[in-house]
Design an enzyme around this catalytic site. Structure first.
Site, PDB file in Angstrom:
ATOM      1  N   LEU A 163       0.818  -1.207   0.000  1.00  0.00           N
ATOM      2  CA  LEU A 163       0.000   0.000   0.000  1.00  0.00           C
ATOM      3  C   LEU A 163       0.851   1.256   0.000  1.00  0.00           C
ATOM      4  O   LEU A 163       0.438   2.292  -0.500  1.00  0.00           O
ATOM      5  CB  LEU A 163      -0.928   0.016   1.229  1.00  0.00           C
ATOM      6  CG  LEU A 163      -1.976  -1.084   1.291  1.00  0.00           C
ATOM      7  CD1 LEU A 163      -2.707  -1.036   2.628  1.00  0.00           C
ATOM      8  CD2 LEU A 163      -2.953  -0.960   0.134  1.00  0.00           C
ATOM      9  N   GLY A 164       2.033   1.170   0.609  1.00  0.00           N
ATOM     10  CA  GLY A 164       2.922   2.324   0.678  1.00  0.00           C
ATOM     11  C   GLY A 164       4.200   1.961   1.390  1.00  0.00           C
ATOM     12  O   GLY A 164       4.339   0.866   1.946  1.00  0.00           O
ATOM     13  N   GLY A 166       7.786   3.936   3.537  1.00  0.00           N
ATOM     14  CA  GLY A 166       8.457   5.117   4.044  1.00  0.00           C
ATOM     15  C   GLY A 166       9.823   4.743   4.568  1.00  0.00           C
ATOM     16  O   GLY A 166      10.332   3.654   4.286  1.00  0.00           O
ATOM     17  N   MET A 201      10.749   3.976   7.581  1.00  0.00           N
ATOM     18  CA  MET A 201      10.752   2.905   8.577  1.00  0.00           C
ATOM     19  C   MET A 201      10.409   1.547   7.987  1.00  0.00           C
ATOM     20  O   MET A 201      10.812   0.522   8.522  1.00  0.00           O
ATOM     21  CB  MET A 201       9.756   3.197   9.698  1.00  0.00           C
ATOM     22  CG  MET A 201      10.314   4.059  10.779  1.00  0.00           C
ATOM     23  SD  MET A 201       9.181   4.339  12.164  1.00  0.00           S
ATOM     24  CE  MET A 201       8.407   2.796  12.448  1.00  0.00           C
ATOM     25  N   GLY A 202       9.626   1.515   6.936  1.00  0.00           N
ATOM     26  CA  GLY A 202       9.206   0.219   6.421  1.00  0.00           C
ATOM     27  C   GLY A 202       8.136   0.345   5.368  1.00  0.00           C
ATOM     28  O   GLY A 202       8.041   1.357   4.680  1.00  0.00           O
ATOM     29  N   VAL A 229       3.873  -0.660   4.266  1.00  0.00           N
ATOM     30  CA  VAL A 229       2.527  -1.007   4.689  1.00  0.00           C
ATOM     31  C   VAL A 229       1.933  -1.889   3.595  1.00  0.00           C
ATOM     32  O   VAL A 229       1.944  -1.523   2.421  1.00  0.00           O
ATOM     33  CB  VAL A 229       1.653   0.239   4.922  1.00  0.00           C
ATOM     34  CG1 VAL A 229       0.244  -0.172   5.342  1.00  0.00           C
ATOM     35  CG2 VAL A 229       2.272   1.153   5.974  1.00  0.00           C
ATOM     36  N   LYS A 251       1.663  -2.720   8.878  1.00  0.00           N
ATOM     37  CA  LYS A 251       2.883  -1.912   8.825  1.00  0.00           C
ATOM     38  C   LYS A 251       4.023  -2.785   9.315  1.00  0.00           C
ATOM     39  O   LYS A 251       4.001  -3.269  10.452  1.00  0.00           O
ATOM     40  CB  LYS A 251       2.749  -0.670   9.709  1.00  0.00           C
ATOM     41  CG  LYS A 251       3.954   0.255   9.639  1.00  0.00           C
ATOM     42  CD  LYS A 251       3.804   1.448  10.576  1.00  0.00           C
ATOM     43  CE  LYS A 251       2.978   2.518   9.948  1.00  0.00           C
ATOM     44  NZ  LYS A 251       3.056   3.790  10.708  1.00  0.00           N
ATOM     45  N   ASP A 268       3.262  11.848   9.811  1.00  0.00           N
ATOM     46  CA  ASP A 268       2.936  11.054   8.632  1.00  0.00           C
ATOM     47  C   ASP A 268       1.436  11.167   8.327  1.00  0.00           C
ATOM     48  O   ASP A 268       0.714  10.194   8.366  1.00  0.00           O
ATOM     49  CB  ASP A 268       3.323   9.602   8.891  1.00  0.00           C
ATOM     50  CG  ASP A 268       3.283   8.760   7.638  1.00  0.00           C
ATOM     51  OD1 ASP A 268       3.334   9.327   6.534  1.00  0.00           O
ATOM     52  OD2 ASP A 268       3.193   7.531   7.755  1.00  0.00           O
TER      53      ASP A 268
END
Length: 153
Positions: A28-29, A31, A33-34, A36, A49, A151
């Site tokens: 889904l996305g 960033g 950190m990781g 999703v 996540k 975020d």
């Protein structure tokens, strides 16, 4: 598929079919950190996540961030804040399960429409402001709990 391959796939653009108790459906996305994922467990679709696997102290730092996010996510009950369902870890990789919100993200809307009609922009800003106001007035067991969100979507 062995665990080493699954963890390597989480680092790359390949999508493993399963991760612990979850079947990963799509990204889904992502960033810093990781990532999703849309995931499924026992017939329920969720947003998962997953902290990007890392070497050294980064995982511990990210785990603490995720634990704080989960704690706040359980306290923040608002129609425009995504509820936290569960936090866990699979093979040393922390994850956070969230309610899956169906729809299109704001970045995609802006890309498709360009400038938003004023009423639509005002509605989005009003919903966002209401959620932020709710978060900023969160009362924990020890009084006000400061919430800083970096975020917003």
């Amino acid at each position: 598929m062995d665990e080493a391959f699954r963890l390597e796939a989480l680092r790359s653009n390949d999508l493993p079919t399963d991760f612990g108790p979850f079947r990963l459906v799509r990204v889904l996305g992502q960033g810093s950190m990781g990532r999703v994922f849309e995931a499924e467990r026992d017939g329920e679709r969720i947003a998962l996540k997953v902290i990007r696997p890392a070497q050294g102290p980064d995982v511990d730092t990210f785990r603490k961030v995720l634990e704080k996010e989960a704690q706040l996510g359980r306290l923040l009950v608002h129609p425009h804040i995504v509820p936290t369902k569960e936090i866990g870890e699979t093979n040393g990789v922390p994850w956070l399960a969230l309610e899956l919100v169906q729809g299109i993200d704001l970045a995609s809307v802006l890309e498709a429409w360009g400038a938003l009609p004023p009423r639509v922009a005002l509605t989005i800003c009003s919903q966002l402001a209401g959620a932020l106001d709710h978060a900023h007035h969160l009362q924990g067991e020890d009084g006000p709990t400061p919430v800083v969100h970096r975020d917003l979507k």
